[in-house]
Design an enzyme around this catalytic site. Structure first.
Site, PDB file in Angstrom:
ATOM      1  N   GLU A  80     -19.877   4.428 -16.683  1.00 15.65           N
ATOM      2  CA  GLU A  80     -19.253   5.538 -17.414  1.00 15.65           C
ATOM      3  C   GLU A  80     -18.129   6.164 -16.588  1.00 15.65           C
ATOM      4  O   GLU A  80     -17.128   6.630 -17.137  1.00 15.65           O
ATOM      5  CB  GLU A  80     -20.293   6.601 -17.749  1.00 15.65           C
ATOM      6  CG  GLU A  80     -21.347   6.177 -18.764  1.00 15.65           C
ATOM      7  CD  GLU A  80     -22.423   5.307 -18.157  1.00 15.65           C
ATOM      8  OE1 GLU A  80     -23.179   4.670 -18.929  1.00 15.65           O
ATOM      9  OE2 GLU A  80     -22.521   5.249 -16.894  1.00 15.65           O
ATOM     10  N   ASP A 112       0.815  -1.221   0.000  1.00 14.27           N
ATOM     11  CA  ASP A 112       0.000   0.000   0.000  1.00 14.27           C
ATOM     12  C   ASP A 112       0.852   1.277   0.000  1.00 14.27           C
ATOM     13  O   ASP A 112       0.766   2.104   0.901  1.00 14.27           O
ATOM     14  CB  ASP A 112      -0.940  -0.007   1.205  1.00 14.27           C
ATOM     15  CG  ASP A 112      -1.785  -1.258   1.273  1.00 14.27           C
ATOM     16  OD1 ASP A 112      -2.377  -1.619   0.246  1.00 14.27           O
ATOM     17  OD2 ASP A 112      -1.838  -1.892   2.350  1.00 14.27           O
TER      18      ASP A 112
END
Length: 457
Positions: A199, A36
């Site tokens: 989208e 991370d």
């Protein structure tokens, strides 16, 4: 997984991966499992904050108790600053020191980190420091966001826009944000949930979620465009991204940056920064010996944007990013400044900072791109040994390369009882990768704090 098992894994696979150990620069940390990545550029230095996958797992799941900090000025040799923060520094937390991000503002560093609540699910806290390497302290005594029992309040990313407005995004399986106040430890307005449409965040290949968005958002701005990178599903994760004309959207899905690859873990996590005119993409994988889904390792690649501002596909490599400049061996260099290490660990040093420890016969440290100029005449090292000691061989080019000197290390009476030892050096001129190869009898040999060469006169 124990340190002994890691050492055995490295040595048992040495024949198969010797070229990797000698010439690879990825993963960039080998002394611990890290994941991370969250880079921060400050004072001409890249500070890299990571999570820390413990060697030994509990319940065969993520075992993560603290965060770690590293820094570099050349993108290949990384200095270990240890752990600046643990979940134990938060009175309300009970574990799970997962992915966070640190940012600088008004003379202070703000580290946003998720943890498991003592009662309930996950929440995000903030810790503050005056030095990028910490120590960080919790100024609130309670979570900043996410104190509602949800298990999805993880993976915060923080960004300060050009107008001074700061934003904190986070979440799995949702994506939420708040507008932070200038004090960076409070926020105004409501928590906003971002609509996850195809989208905006892409079509998923399975129907387990609405879009590719999984977790691990990373927000930044380049020119007039805002980028939202994220760990994308389904599992195993890849890295994808979206862009927007503002920090709050509307977001448009742009595609995949890093597909899953043979060394992938089942998770991934992006981090991006610009440093000295170049752009860098950080991620994690399972490439180290003993690595896997719960024992991951941070890597970095340099990249260039396409002419239209889109991000190209980035492959995981063993080579990593190219070095910026060269390292000066005539400065005092911390022993925990490492490009590649085999077998060793790091720990807190009684003289301040960190030292290299758990050194056994055949272990080594590689420091890349060391510029000796006209040549080095001698070498000194700060060492300690609670055993009979051993020796540091100074080799050029590889662990079995040209022997430039051998520095004897005696027993000093304790593992934190420090002594400076010296030796002559011959043949070290120009630019070389330097390997400090540790030799001696069986068992632990020495600890190593810092080193310095002296030039020929």
């Amino acid at each position: 997984m124990s340190k002994t098992f890691i050492k055995m894994s490295i040595r048992l696979t040495a024949i198969m991966v010797v070229w990797t150990a000698c010439y690879a620069d990825n993963p960039i940390v080998q002394t611990h499992y890290t994941a991370d990545p969250a880079p921060l550029v400050y004072n001409d230095t890249v500070y890299l904050y990571t999570t820390h996958d413990e060697d030994e797992l509990v319940n065969n799941f993520f075992t993560m108790n603290d965060w770690r900090c590293y820094s570099s000025t050349d993108m290949v040799n990384w200095t270990d600053h240890g752990s600046p923060l643990s979940y134990k520094d938060f009175s309300w937390a009970s574990g799970d020191a997962w992915a966070g991000q640190c940012i600088y503002r008004n003379g202070k560093f703000y580290f946003y980190v998720p943890m498991k609540l003592k009662v309930g699910g996950k929440a995000i806290g903030v810790a503050v420091a005056t030095d990028p390497a910490g120590p960080f302290k919790d100024p609130l005594g309670h979570p900043l966001v996410g104190n509602d029992g949800s298990w999805g309040d993880i993976d915060p990313t923080v960004f300060i826009d050009d107008d001074g407005q700061a934003y904190l995004y986070w979440g799995n399986p949702y994506l939420r944000y708040v507008k932070l106040n200038e004090d960076m430890i409070s926020y105004s307005g409501d928590v906003v949930e971002v609509p996850l449409t195809t989208e905006s965040f892409g079509v998923r290949s399975k129907d387990d979620r609405a879009t590719q968005y999984e977790e691990g958002p990373w927000l930044y701005k380049r020119n007039d465009l805002y980028y939202m990178l994220f760990a994308a599903g389904p599992i195993p994760e890849h890295i994808a991204y979206s862009t927007a004309p503002s920090a709050v959207g509307p977001w448009t899905f742009r595609g995949v940056i890093m597909p899953t690859q043979p060394t992938s873990a089942f998770t991934n996590h992006p981090g991006v920064c610009e440093y000295k005119g170049n752009w860098y993409f950080f991620y994690h994988n399972a490439a180290l010996p003993g690595g896997g889904g719960f024992n991951r390792s941070v890597c970095v690649e340099q990249f260039e944007y396409n002419e239209d501002g889109t991000i190209p596909t980035i492959k995981m490599t063993k080579k990593g990013a190219p070095q910026i400049g060269h390292l000066n061996p005539y400065d005092t260099v911390q022993a925990e400044t490492i490009c590649w290490a085999s077998g060793v660990k790091t720990e807190r040093c009684s003289e301040g900072g960190m030292n290299v420890c758990n050194i056994e016969n055949g272990d080594y440290i590689k420091v890349k791109g060391v510029d000796f100029g006209k040549g080095a005449a001698s070498f000194e090292a700060r060492v300690a040994s609670g055993s009979e000691g051993g020796a540091i061989e100074i080799r050029l080019g590889s662990p079995k390369g040209t022997l430039a000197g051998t520095c004897a290390v005696p027993g000093t009476g304790g593992w934190q009882t420090w002594k400076t030892v010296t030796c002559t050096v011959d043949g070290a001129a120009g630019v070389h990768d330097v390997f400090f190869v540790f030799t001696g009898e069986s068992g632990l040999l020495m600890n190593f704090n810092w080193w310095k060469f002296h030039p020929v006169k």
